[in-house]
Enzyme design. Sequence first.
Site, PDB file in Angstrom:
ATOM      1  N   PHE A 310       0.735  -1.158   0.045  1.00 30.44           N
ATOM      2  CA  PHE A 310      -0.045  -0.089   0.026  1.00 30.44           C
ATOM      3  C   PHE A 310       0.962   1.241  -0.034  1.00 30.44           C
ATOM      4  O   PHE A 310       1.752   1.392   0.762  1.00 30.44           O
ATOM      5  CB  PHE A 310      -0.749   0.033   1.338  1.00 30.44           C
ATOM      6  CG  PHE A 310      -1.889  -1.070   1.323  1.00 30.44           C
ATOM      7  CD1 PHE A 310      -3.101  -1.088   1.019  1.00 30.44           C
ATOM      8  CD2 PHE A 310      -1.583  -2.301   2.156  1.00 30.44           C
ATOM      9  CE1 PHE A 310      -4.058  -2.103   1.155  1.00 30.44           C
ATOM     10  CE2 PHE A 310      -2.307  -3.295   2.315  1.00 30.44           C
ATOM     11  CZ  PHE A 310      -3.471  -3.112   1.791  1.00 30.44           C
ATOM     12  N   ASP A 311       0.412   2.303  -0.778  1.00 30.93           N
ATOM     13  CA  ASP A 311       0.740   3.606  -0.646  1.00 30.93           C
ATOM     14  C   ASP A 311       0.096   3.884   0.672  1.00 30.93           C
ATOM     15  O   ASP A 311      -1.020   3.528   1.070  1.00 30.93           O
ATOM     16  CB  ASP A 311       0.537   4.532  -1.822  1.00 30.93           C
ATOM     17  CG  ASP A 311       0.767   5.902  -1.589  1.00 30.93           C
ATOM     18  OD1 ASP A 311       1.898   6.324  -1.312  1.00 30.93           O
ATOM     19  OD2 ASP A 311      -0.002   6.770  -1.654  1.00 30.93           O
ATOM     20  N   LYS A 312       0.588   4.953   1.659  1.00 30.70           N
ATOM     21  CA  LYS A 312      -0.068   5.708   2.522  1.00 30.70           C
ATOM     22  C   LYS A 312      -1.162   6.692   2.342  1.00 30.70           C
ATOM     23  O   LYS A 312      -2.217   6.383   2.555  1.00 30.70           O
ATOM     24  CB  LYS A 312       0.899   5.906   3.846  1.00 30.70           C
ATOM     25  CG  LYS A 312       0.177   6.482   4.885  1.00 30.70           C
ATOM     26  CD  LYS A 312       1.353   6.939   6.109  1.00 30.70           C
ATOM     27  CE  LYS A 312       2.152   8.194   5.675  1.00 30.70           C
ATOM     28  NZ  LYS A 312       0.974   9.438   5.660  1.00 30.70           N
ATOM     29  N   THR A 313      -0.547   7.801   1.987  1.00 30.31           N
ATOM     30  CA  THR A 313      -1.425   9.053   1.595  1.00 30.31           C
ATOM     31  C   THR A 313      -2.301   8.968   0.593  1.00 30.31           C
ATOM     32  O   THR A 313      -1.961   8.568  -0.484  1.00 30.31           O
ATOM     33  CB  THR A 313      -0.476  10.374   1.628  1.00 30.31           C
ATOM     34  OG1 THR A 313       0.648  10.471   2.579  1.00 30.31           O
ATOM     35  CG2 THR A 313      -1.229  11.420   1.539  1.00 30.31           C
ATOM     36  N   VAL A 507      -1.299  -1.063  -4.132  1.00 35.55           N
ATOM     37  CA  VAL A 507      -2.674  -0.155  -4.044  1.00 35.55           C
ATOM     38  C   VAL A 507      -2.029   1.310  -3.671  1.00 35.55           C
ATOM     39  O   VAL A 507      -1.395   1.498  -2.833  1.00 35.55           O
ATOM     40  CB  VAL A 507      -3.454  -0.566  -2.921  1.00 35.55           C
ATOM     41  CG1 VAL A 507      -4.832   0.278  -2.648  1.00 35.55           C
ATOM     42  CG2 VAL A 507      -3.788  -2.124  -2.767  1.00 35.55           C
TER      43      VAL A 507
END
Length: 620
Positions: A310-313, A507
């Site tokens: 996953f990307d965070k922001t 994602v």
Amino acid sequence: MQRYLLSKKNQITLISAILIVLGFFGRFVLENITLFNWSLIVASILGIAPIAIQAYQALKVKVVSIDVLVTIAVVGAVLIKNYEESAIVTFLFLFGAYLEQRTLNQTRSAIKELTDMAPETAMKQMEDGEFEEVDVSDVDEGDILLVRTGSSVPVDGTVLSGEGHVNEASVTGESVPVGKKEGGEVFAGTILENGTIQVQADRVGEDTTFGRIIELVEDAQDSKSEAERFIDRFSKYYTPAILGIAIIIWLFTQNTEMAITALVLGCPGALVIGVPVSNVSGIGNGARNNVLLKGSEVINDFSRVDTIVFDKTGTLTVGNPEVADKQFYGENIDEALGYLASVERESDHPLAQAVLDDIGETTVSTVEATEVVKGEGVVATVNGHHIAVGNAALMERKNVTLNEQAKQDINQYEKNGNSLVLTAVDGELKILMGIRDKIRPGVKEELQNLKNLGAKNLIVLSGDNQGTVDAVANEIGLTEAHGHMLPEDKSDYIKKLQAEGQIVAFVGDGINDSPSLALADIGVAMGSGTDVAIETSDVVLMQSDFNHLAHALGLTKAISRNMKQNIAIAIGVVIVLFSGLFFSDWMNMSIGMLAHEGSILIVILNGIRLLRYRLRNQHA
């Protein structure tokens, strides 16, 4: 003529669909068999034309392709006057080719959009010391460039003078602008939101971070486009086998009718229709649940995913920083909030708006004697009171006493991944605010659903600092967390996971995510993300509804099972029919076609079940 027919495949597909509808309308509504037959005959002839051309071209290079398989099926169906099957098979095959071509066009569009976003001009310092606008291709390493408010940074470089806040979302994915001053590093394609800076060019053109993003997307898309569909691989064995059986029968029996019957019995109507009907039904279910799946290859790969990155922001978090925690000390807090709002109204710091949104309506006053302390905050006079707004370093500089409770609160807020805003009035701490990007609602429960579906490794890669990333990972239960990751770092990490044999889904939602989205076995984009991320990805969560990610994974597993069931049904029927042909005297073309029609109906009904699919224990 061949080139013309191939260029009109989409129009032929549409006309075939209209003719099929017209034929069945004529049979069941008008009870006109002539209209029924001729509509389907014309649809079959139109549909088989481009397919037969592709089959011929494949055979010229000694390749027995899926086009050969479908051509034989249609010819066999027409020979025994089963026009329904011939028309439907050609339409479904052409429609599948249309969907595949559309995805390829979107990929080209995504890469073009990335290229269009690259800076085209730069303000370059000339020999006389003046700055002139030049084409970015005329900038060399070592040149000095001027970047003003609202402009794109044209190169990767180092700030020589000036200061400002740079929006680096296109590179790091982080929504909070980053302060830059002398010695700071800037990247091509980022935006200077305020201030003016002079930059020395360190990397230019294709060597910049943004240039490498474009190259990574192109390379990843090229490698992914080489994958073959399952049905193509299967046809390499199935088609020659059916042809060989028919030829052998004719050679040994000289019975043309029996040889043609063998071709008809081997006619892969259910085989060709079974996979598309599973795809169409599954994709329809996904659309109803805000999930866009881009084709059968995507479905097959996603169903086998065991690692999700996953990307965070904007993915795990909302994407807009806001006050998440706050604590008040002492008395006259409403008055202190008014002073804080008065100071923040005049600030261009990226966290100021989050503070103002949290305070809401309040009494504001005139601000005097404002002094900005670089990297720490601001001090000012409001209604005769000395106000200090900034981080803990500013409080120490201004001799603001922090009691044990305040120190504990500050420590805890930092552990939670907050950016801190402290407010002191006349040397006394009054307000502590922790600002961070909040976790999306329902993420923790959704991640547990993913684990239940076989996603063993859940990893976050972010351009944010490690402390903030760790705080997010601990809160929602991720297995790994890595911060300070640039786009190439994310891509390298995904390659490492793939080299270890893991099937990886990524994602994300930003331009910076597009290389990872393209490189991963499956790229999943948030619907509110950039067009580049959406078009480069394989799966889109429309409306950025993270709560449907587990539904998407569960759905692809169900579609994959459904496809295998339909293939097994289709092949099983063919085996039974051939057994009847060789070992009994009751088999003929009519019975064979009746069985084929039955198998087609079965696989269609089996595929339609996917429209009702819903993940067990799915959170609304």
